[in-house]
Scaffold this motif. Structure first.
Motif, PDB file in Angstrom:
ATOM      1  N   VAL A 160       0.861  -1.331   0.124  1.00  0.00           N
ATOM      2  CA  VAL A 160      -0.142  -0.007  -0.026  1.00  0.00           C
ATOM      3  C   VAL A 160       0.904   1.178   0.023  1.00  0.00           C
ATOM      4  O   VAL A 160       1.871   1.136   0.310  1.00  0.00           O
ATOM      5  N   GLY A 161       0.465   2.268  -0.523  1.00  0.00           N
ATOM      6  CA  GLY A 161       1.191   3.450  -0.679  1.00  0.00           C
ATOM      7  C   GLY A 161       0.217   4.755  -1.224  1.00  0.00           C
ATOM      8  O   GLY A 161      -0.643   4.411  -1.769  1.00  0.00           O
ATOM      9  N   ARG A 162       0.742   5.813  -0.999  1.00  0.00           N
ATOM     10  CA  ARG A 162       0.053   6.918  -1.586  1.00  0.00           C
ATOM     11  C   ARG A 162       0.174   7.130  -3.088  1.00  0.00           C
ATOM     12  O   ARG A 162      -0.830   7.485  -3.686  1.00  0.00           O
ATOM     13  N   ALA A 185      -1.007   3.500   7.269  1.00  0.00           N
ATOM     14  CA  ALA A 185      -0.707   3.487   6.201  1.00  0.00           C
ATOM     15  C   ALA A 185      -2.024   3.397   5.286  1.00  0.00           C
ATOM     16  O   ALA A 185      -1.909   4.248   4.147  1.00  0.00           O
ATOM     17  N   LEU A 186      -3.035   3.011   5.598  1.00  0.00           N
ATOM     18  CA  LEU A 186      -4.273   3.097   4.875  1.00  0.00           C
ATOM     19  C   LEU A 186      -4.806   4.585   5.038  1.00  0.00           C
ATOM     20  O   LEU A 186      -5.469   4.955   4.219  1.00  0.00           O
ATOM     21  N   ARG A 195      -5.133   5.857  -2.428  1.00  0.00           N
ATOM     22  CA  ARG A 195      -4.056   5.035  -1.989  1.00  0.00           C
ATOM     23  C   ARG A 195      -3.832   3.893  -3.080  1.00  0.00           C
ATOM     24  O   ARG A 195      -4.995   3.590  -3.894  1.00  0.00           O
ATOM     25  N   VAL A 196      -2.522   3.453  -3.296  1.00  0.00           N
ATOM     26  CA  VAL A 196      -2.542   2.583  -4.517  1.00  0.00           C
ATOM     27  C   VAL A 196      -2.245   1.396  -3.886  1.00  0.00           C
ATOM     28  O   VAL A 196      -1.535   1.089  -2.652  1.00  0.00           O
ATOM     29  N   GLN A 208      -1.861  -3.985  -9.554  1.00  0.00           N
ATOM     30  CA  GLN A 208      -1.946  -2.920  -9.099  1.00  0.00           C
ATOM     31  C   GLN A 208      -3.103  -2.232  -9.421  1.00  0.00           C
ATOM     32  O   GLN A 208      -3.770  -2.058 -10.529  1.00  0.00           O
ATOM     33  N   ILE A 209      -3.739  -1.601  -8.123  1.00  0.00           N
ATOM     34  CA  ILE A 209      -4.926  -0.761  -8.492  1.00  0.00           C
ATOM     35  C   ILE A 209      -4.885   0.377  -7.690  1.00  0.00           C
ATOM     36  O   ILE A 209      -3.703   0.703  -6.698  1.00  0.00           O
ATOM     37  N   THR A 210      -5.805   1.449  -8.053  1.00  0.00           N
ATOM     38  CA  THR A 210      -5.948   2.746  -7.355  1.00  0.00           C
ATOM     39  C   THR A 210      -7.301   2.682  -6.668  1.00  0.00           C
ATOM     40  O   THR A 210      -8.353   2.725  -7.486  1.00  0.00           O
TER      41      THR A 210
END
Length: 485
Positions: A160-162, A185-186, A195-196, A208-210
């Motif tokens: 997970v990331g911005r 992180a969420l 979040r990606v 990978q999804i956004t």
């Protein structure tokens, strides 16, 4: 759970909204709520000291366990209101009678949830594996932004990331800070927050999804699997999965049982495996819908402290046009099943005995409920434990979970890789087996329910190794829908 106590609210000049959380008159957080105006908080009368005085006065008058209040607590020793409340009720918590069931929340946020299921987030419920430090989607909500992007039951969150360039693996987050690091992180429940994710689908595909957080209404009975009739070898079995006891559940429940009645269903699976509670009014309706042959008999007793005994109530099974006369019921539960969910299950023990079963794992153990006391100028709602619930046999001592009082229990897994409501899902399959063969086909559930608190991510195990991901300070929606993000 929640009890409709409008008259009591009026008597108290609007200071008491008859309900409670995680078991209140109208909600599982609450068990029932009478809406009150929610003005913008003002500084006048909203100092910490004034709010503490408000809390102390309510608890002195209404708290269910007056002998378990620490009246020697010095309010000046606390810098926030919830810590002061926790200290006041610590003696009751030490006896497992108030495991953070008394708390302060926002009037506005709570009423938005109980009236319409309104929340903001990805629209999923998350759980994590305590042995392997993995995080999974255990349920997805149809109107949330996550499901269209592929977040559904059984999907694993790998990173997970911005943004795609700032992804952090779930494994590294768990290793560094445990579930709290994943929760951080969420991000907060702010609409528009992005979040990606790197995810692994049930078939093993990784992609990978956004997902952008948004406000969405939570449908208490899923349109995908929430109510259906299962053909079990020629016998029609009703299945209903209730996510939370909120007002908008009523039309869905009535429609489901009208269908059951029309098709001659008398055996039912009631799936409450993640249901943290809600309004008592909806719990009472659910009882009515399965008790067509018990009209006029006791569904439950609501008992307050001796000084408030004039407010005690006996709730009777009522007449509902859509009701069936259930002859056998399999209740599916886990450690996340609490409050109003437990009230409904407990209410049928005197009538069905060994013709009902608790399937899955032990429940949380919350036979008490809250009323809501409002300090409207501060947007403060105190959910205070004020009553206990008992069945027709006056049984209500299941603080260690329903497995200690339900005559028949059937241990079963929560198979997150199979959709809810599927006859092949482990708990549903075991429920069907019980309805066919009774207690002999069951392995009893053993042990206590969660030994932690509702504010601890370890509080609500789904299996021995999988737990709901839950922040230390849950939102009103997360209290009733554990694991909601």
């Amino acid at each position: 759970m929640g009890i409709g106590r409008t008259a009591l609210s009026i008597v108290l000049a609007g200071s008491l909204a008859g309900c409670g959380g995680g078991g209140s008159s109208d909600g599982g957080g609450p068990i029932g709520t009478n809406p009150t105006p929610t003005p913008t908080p003002t500084s006048s009368g909203c100092s910490l000291s004034a709010r503490q005085d408000f809390v102390r006065a309510v608890l002195d008058e209404w708290y269910l366990f007056p002998d378990l209040l620490d009246t020697g607590v010095n309010k000046g020793s606390f810098s926030d209101l919830q810590s002061y409340i926790d200290a006041l009720v610590a003696p009751a918590r030490a006896e497992s009678k108030d495991r953070f069931f008394t708390y302060i929340t926002s009037i506005e946020e709570e009423e938005a949830f109980f009236n319409s299921g309104a929340s903001a987030g990805f629209g999923v419920r998350l759980g994590y594996d305590t042995g392997a430090n993995r995080v999974f989607v255990i349920e997805a909500f149809e109107d949330g932004p996550g499901l269209p992007q592929g977040l559904d039951r059984g999907v694993e969150l790998l990173s997970v990331g911005r943004s795609a360039s700032s992804l952090q693996s779930i494994a590294s987050l768990m290793a560094a800070g445990g579930p709290d690091a994943v929760i951080e992180a969420l991000g907060p429940s702010d609409p528009g927050l992005q979040r990606v994710f790197q995810i692994r689908e049930v078939d093993g595909t990784e992609r990978q999804i956004t997902v952008i957080k948004a406000e969405f209404p939570l449908d208490p009975v899923s349109d995908r699997y929430g109510a259906k009739i299962i053909d079990d070898g020629g016998k029609k079995v009703g299945y209903v999965n209730l996510r939370t006891f909120i007002d908008t559940a009523e039309p869905d429940l009535r429609a489901a049982f009208a269908d059951f009645r029309q098709q001659g269903v008398t055996e039912v699976i009631v799936d409450l495996r993640y249901n943290g509670g809600g309004l008592v009014r909806i719990a009472e309706l659910m009882g009515d819908l399965m008790g067509r042959d018990r009209v006029g008999q006791v569904f439950s007793y609501t008992t307050l402290r001796p000084s408030k005994s004039s407010e005690n109530e006996s709730d009777l099974f009522g007449t509902q046009a859509q009701a069936i006369a259930a002859t056998k019921i399999a209740f599916i539960g886990t450690g996340g099943t609490a409050s109003a969910s437990e009230l409904v299950t407990n209410a049928f023990i005197p009538y069905l005995d060994t013709d009902m079963a608790l399937v899955g794992t032990n429940t949380f153990g919350k036979p008490v409920g809250q009323f809501a006391f409002d300090k409207t100028e501060c947007d403060d709602r105190l959910r205070a434990v004020t009553f206990k619930t008992e069945n027709a046999d006056r049984q209500g001592e299941y603080f260690t979970g329903l497995a200690s009082v339900v005559p028949v229990t059937c241990r079963a897994d929560d198979d997150i890789f199979t959709q809810l409501g599927d006859p092949n899902e482990a708990s549903v399959a075991q429920a069907l087996a019980f309805l066919r063969g009774g207690a002999p086909v069951c392995s009893p559930i053993g042990g206590r329910s969660a030994t932690a608190t509702l504010r601890d991510p370890a509080a609500m195990p789904l299996t021995s190794r999988r737990q709901v991901l839950q922040p230390d300070t849950p939102s009103p929606a997360q209290r009733e829908v554990p694991g909601l993000f």
